[in-house]
Design an enzyme around this catalytic site. Structure first.
Site, PDB file in Angstrom:
ATOM      1  NE  ARG A  74      -2.504  -2.018   3.167  1.00  9.57           N
ATOM      2  CZ  ARG A  74      -2.507  -3.131   3.513  1.00  9.57           C
ATOM      3  NH1 ARG A  74      -3.133  -3.877   2.777  1.00  9.57           N
ATOM      4  NH2 ARG A  74      -1.832  -3.606   4.646  1.00  9.57           N
ATOM      5  CD  GLU A 111       1.932  -7.453  16.878  1.00  9.02           C
ATOM      6  OE1 GLU A 111       1.149  -8.224  17.627  1.00  9.02           O
ATOM      7  OE2 GLU A 111       1.579  -6.391  16.166  1.00  9.02           O
TER       8      GLU A 111
END
Length: 193
Positions: A74, A111
């Site tokens: 993006r 993460e």
């Protein structure tokens, strides 16, 4: 709605409300507890998309930026438009295996594992002034890797910029003192999601 620069609240731009409203919030996507900020609906609203790009162009037009680096995928959408608007070249920072030819790489921790960004060798020249663009910053890991990668190539990273982001100081600490410019905080849904 606000524009953040290194944690300091800026005067609200009247275009920010429309930009914020054009972003769809999808609860529990891609997993439970995540409030996904879907910019595809922003892209469907040509006025809000243009206003988003224009705010960035207004900011960077007179900063002697020679390269706009967009983070896959993006960041490509916003970055290439901003590059055209300020008269700079656009350089894609891609996931592994997406660029033909010789690349340099920078791994980073997420993460849930690790990832990597790649840059074509020779895409940036020593001492070129660069801004890094992405749609959203959450933890700062990707932007931090982008900074390291561009600096490894010899570029001077001037600033990182995102359409959506948290004003969290933990994010900023990962950016090695580089400024972070954010247009909007993540939007929540009315019913508490």
């Amino acid at each position: 709605m606000f524009v953040l620069e290194n944690g300091a609240k800026k005067g609200e731009d009247p275009r920010l409300q429309a930009i914020s409203q054009a972003i769809r919030v999808v609860p529990h996507f891609p997993k439970q507890g995540i409030m996904f900020q879907d910019i595809t609906t922003l892209l469907l609203d040509h006025n809000a998309f243009k206003d988003t790009v224009d705010i960035f162009v207004d900011r960077y037009r007179d900063m002697d930026i020679s390269v706009v680096a967009g983070v896959e995928a993006r960041g490509f959408i916003f970055g290439s438009s901003i590059a055209l608007g300020i008269g700079a070249k656009f350089v894609p920072l891609c996931k592994p295996g997406k660029l033909p030819g010789e690349v340099i790489s920078e791994k980073y921790v997420l993460e849930y594992g690790t990832d990597c960004l790649e840059l074509h060798v020779g895409a940036v020249q020593s001492s070129e002034r660069v801004i890094i663009i992405d749609d959203l910053v959450a933890t700062g890991g990707t932007l931090s890797a982008a900074i390291r990668l561009l600096e490894l190539a010899g570029a001077e990273v001037v600033e990182c910029a995102c359409v959506i982001g948290l004003s969290d100081l933990k994010v900023r600490s990962k950016l090695n003192g580089k400024p972070l410019y954010i247009l909007l905080e993540p939007r929540q849904l009315e019913n508490g999601y």
